[in-house]
Design a protein around this motif. Structure first.
Motif, PDB file in Angstrom:
ATOM      1  N   ALA A   5    -134.714  18.913  54.450  1.00  0.00           N
ATOM      2  CA  ALA A   5    -135.915  19.339  54.817  1.00  0.00           C
ATOM      3  C   ALA A   5    -136.518  18.658  56.127  1.00  0.00           C
ATOM      4  O   ALA A   5    -137.153  19.268  56.934  1.00  0.00           O
ATOM      5  N   ALA A   6    -136.216  17.448  56.331  1.00  0.00           N
ATOM      6  CA  ALA A   6    -136.505  16.483  57.720  1.00  0.00           C
ATOM      7  C   ALA A   6    -135.540  16.794  58.763  1.00  0.00           C
ATOM      8  O   ALA A   6    -135.770  16.347  60.006  1.00  0.00           O
ATOM      9  N   TRP A   7    -134.224  17.370  58.466  1.00  0.00           N
ATOM     10  CA  TRP A   7    -133.225  17.605  59.298  1.00  0.00           C
ATOM     11  C   TRP A   7    -133.661  18.702  60.304  1.00  0.00           C
ATOM     12  O   TRP A   7    -134.337  19.530  60.222  1.00  0.00           O
ATOM     13  N   GLY A  14    -125.688  21.490  57.063  1.00  0.00           N
ATOM     14  CA  GLY A  14    -124.795  21.165  55.811  1.00  0.00           C
ATOM     15  C   GLY A  14    -125.290  19.751  55.321  1.00  0.00           C
ATOM     16  O   GLY A  14    -125.606  18.698  56.187  1.00  0.00           O
ATOM     17  N   PRO A  15    -125.012  19.212  54.123  1.00  0.00           N
ATOM     18  CA  PRO A  15    -125.338  18.104  53.528  1.00  0.00           C
ATOM     19  C   PRO A  15    -124.751  16.976  54.349  1.00  0.00           C
ATOM     20  O   PRO A  15    -125.268  15.826  54.309  1.00  0.00           O
ATOM     21  N   LEU A  16    -123.623  17.251  55.050  1.00  0.00           N
ATOM     22  CA  LEU A  16    -122.874  16.067  55.913  1.00  0.00           C
ATOM     23  C   LEU A  16    -123.893  15.642  56.842  1.00  0.00           C
ATOM     24  O   LEU A  16    -123.860  14.457  57.283  1.00  0.00           O
ATOM     25  N   ALA A  17    -124.822  16.512  57.267  1.00  0.00           N
ATOM     26  CA  ALA A  17    -125.727  16.213  58.639  1.00  0.00           C
ATOM     27  C   ALA A  17    -126.830  14.848  58.181  1.00  0.00           C
ATOM     28  O   ALA A  17    -127.077  14.308  59.007  1.00  0.00           O
ATOM     29  N   VAL A  18    -126.842  14.826  56.852  1.00  0.00           N
ATOM     30  CA  VAL A  18    -127.967  13.736  56.611  1.00  0.00           C
ATOM     31  C   VAL A  18    -127.422  12.462  55.761  1.00  0.00           C
ATOM     32  O   VAL A  18    -128.023  11.775  55.302  1.00  0.00           O
ATOM     33  N   VAL A  19    -125.911  12.381  55.805  1.00  0.00           N
ATOM     34  CA  VAL A  19    -125.501  11.215  55.410  1.00  0.00           C
ATOM     35  C   VAL A  19    -125.733   9.938  56.301  1.00  0.00           C
ATOM     36  O   VAL A  19    -125.674  10.152  57.531  1.00  0.00           O
ATOM     37  N   GLN A  20    -126.059   8.806  55.771  1.00  0.00           N
ATOM     38  CA  GLN A  20    -126.524   7.784  56.606  1.00  0.00           C
ATOM     39  C   GLN A  20    -125.606   6.634  56.174  1.00  0.00           C
ATOM     40  O   GLN A  20    -125.206   6.266  55.120  1.00  0.00           O
TER      41      GLN A  20
END
Length: 582
Positions: free
Chosen positions: A536-538, A502-508
């Motif tokens: 895409a890179a996750w 989910g988008p949460l995974a890529v928050v920095q």
């Protein structure tokens, strides 16, 4: 000692008679073994067999008194002409289970379902208390659809510490923060510990256990007044006995969960949750229960139905009182009556009483309007549960407005990211952590698959250097849950969860996040192209468990937005009589 019992003239053949009726070898086998407990022959000759499904366990302290309540249920069943049999079922304790009791809610529901289906039961009394025991037993009963009634264990007595009213759970979080801020000593904390939990029963705040007891009553699956009676009050035992009497008549009338838990009943429960300032955990549990009945309930229903419901129950963690005062003020019937008078109740929804819910509550009296508030003094004009959506939570995230800080309901802040709970624990007490009170704390990989089980870690404690400034709240975002006893501007259940990309995974750390609760928006302030590039890179960092129940959980658990049930358990499967192998 002949058979003196004349069986009632039931409108249909009882399910239990498939085991105990007649003189076949199999019937004698089933009866004969049970007779070693000293039951006379006439107990098997047509009386409805009532299973008392008991979640008592020494390791479930909230339910430590349920064996005593079971005896009162038995008395009621005997009085009404039934045959009570107590059956221990899986008991998931929030206090002790690791990694989290939520990991085992569905396992408990599965065990309850198969206990009912595989054994000679005509009706069930669901003895519940601690957080996950109420939804798991309601889920199991819904899946089998035999006449069932819930009896809650009730809340603990009020906590008192040095003249102050203290709530179990709520003050645990407050005192823990006070220690980090240097405002409380460890010895004081230990002294408060004993004062916090001074009788048997569930949390004395409007935490998840009291919320789910209220939800059971609002759904019509428990007798009116069940939710708030303190565990040690003699009236709790009366409730148990009366429920034992009632289940026998429910079997006679074939009054089933599917007759009671209708779409209208779920809408009533959502509105009641808003009025009581109920736990965010109720969202997940009610979605799961609805899925077992076959009702199409969604997060949007939670937002729409609860949005204009004022929170009028002045209980911790949103308010100042505890469950004991709520009971003395009139309890949940007063709240349901208020909803009916304001046009926010399906008055003709059926309950386990065999009557409609309005007739159960229309004469309720509010004995303390500082505990159950008039609308003009509501804790929150829009209680309920706020469901936020946006590029950070495409499937939704939830927040409890009545427990949040008004000045943080619209906020833009810099993300400080913790990749998982261990990362949070390693960094949070470090004075060099680059964080201030304007930041937004983000916790990943704590959802249904990620933790696994979706633990109550969403109410992250603040950094000590922030607490020492006198700051007690910050915006926090995660895919986790939080205890119903907790409070703060905390965004939970972010879906899809980080562990599945989910988008949460890529928050920095350093990203800006915008929170707009009135606008129901949760936005990660990066471009669509950048978000797509990151996704895409996750790559997943959580490995599937190699074997056992954890693997089953990982393979089949659904997202928080649909109740975190297992995909193969949804829907009612009924209660066919298993084939006899003897």
């Amino acid at each position: 000692m002949g058979n003196q019992f004349q069986p009632a003239k039931w409108p249909r053949k009882l399910r239990s008679q498939e085991w105990y009726g007649g003189t076949s070898r199999d019937a004698i086998y089933h009866r004969g073994w049970l007779k070693n407990q000293g039951y006379p022959h006439d107990e098997f000759d047509g009386r409805p067999v009532i299973g008392i499904l008991n979640t008592w366990s020494d390791l479930t302290p909230c339910n430590g008194h349920l064996r005593e309540l079971a005896e009162k249920v038995k008395a009621g069943v005997w009085e009404a002409g039934g045959f009570p049999l107590e059956v221990p079922v899986f008991s998931a304790s929030e206090n002790t289970f690791r990694p989290t009791a939520m990991m085992f809610r569905n396992l408990a529901a599965m065990a309850v379902e198969e206990t009912i289906r595989a054994q000679p039961l005509d009706g069930a009394v669901l003895l519940v208390g601690c957080d996950k025991t109420t939804p798991s037993l309601l889920m199991g009963a819904a899946s089998t659809d035999i006449p069932s009634i819930a009896v809650s264990g009730g809340p603990m007595l009020n906590g008192r510490f040095r003249g102050e009213r203290i709530g179990s759970g709520t003050h645990l979080w407050k005192f823990s923060e006070a220690i980090k801020a240097g405002d409380m000593t460890g010895d004081d904390f230990v002294e408060a510990e004993a004062a916090m939990s001074r009788s048997t029963g569930t949390c004395n705040t409007m935490g998840t256990a009291s919320t789910m007891a209220s939800i059971a009553e609002a759904l019509g699956m428990a007798m009116s007044g069940n939710a708030a009676i303190p565990a040690v009050d003699s009236r709790r035992r009366v409730m148990a006995q009366m429920s034992g009497r009632r289940i026998v008549q429910m079997v006679k009338d074939d009054l089933k969960p599917s007759d009671i838990m209708t779409r209208e009943a779920f809408e009533n429960a959502i509105r009641v949750n808003g009025a009581i300032g109920g736990s965010t955990n109720a969202v997940i549990h009610l979605l799961a229960i609805a899925g077992r009945v076959g009702i199409d309930l969604t997060l949007d229903d939670w937002d729409q139905l609860g949005r204009d419901i004022p929170t009028i129950v002045n209980l911790m963690p949103s308010g100042k009182y505890l469950m004991e005062e709520f009971f003395y003020a009139g309890g949940l019937p007063v709240v349901i009556k208020h909803l009916g008078e304001s046009g926010k109740l399906h008055k003709d929804a059926l309950t386990v009483s065999g009557d409609v819910i309005w007739n159960e509550v229309k004469d309720a009296v509010n004995y303390n309007d500082d505990v159950i508030l008039p609308v003009e003094k509501a804790l929150a004009d829009q209680g309920g549960i706020a469901v936020l959506r946006g590029n950070l939570a495409p499937n939704g995230a939830v927040l409890k407005p009545s427990a949040a800080s008004p000045d943080l309901m619209v906020h833009r802040g810099r993300a400080v990211v913790f990749e998982d709970i261990d990362d949070y624990k390693a960094k949070i007490n470090d004075d060099d952590l680059d964080i201030d009170e304007t930041c937004i704390m983000v916790l990943k990989n704590c959802g249904p698959k990620g933790y696994p089980g979706m633990a109550e870690v969403g109410n992250m404690g603040l950094p000590p250097k922030i607490l020492k400034k006198g700051i007690t709240d910050m915006v926090r975002i995660s895919d986790a849950r939080m205890s119903g006893t907790a409070y703060g501007t905390i965004i939970l259940h972010t879906s899809p969860e980080a562990a599945i990309g989910g988008p949460l995974a890529v928050v920095q750390t350093g990203d800006m996040i915008e929170v707009d609760v009135p606008g129901r928006r949760l936005h990660l302030d990066i471009s669509e192209e950048e978000l797509a590039r990151r996704l895409a890179a996750w790559a997943p960092s959580i490995e599937a468990p190699p074997s056992g129940f954890a693997q089953l959980h990982h393979q089949h658990v659904e997202g928080a937005d649909s109740g975190a049930d297992y995909d193969f358990l949804k829907g009612c499967r009924g209660n066919p009589v298993p084939k006899d192998s003897h």
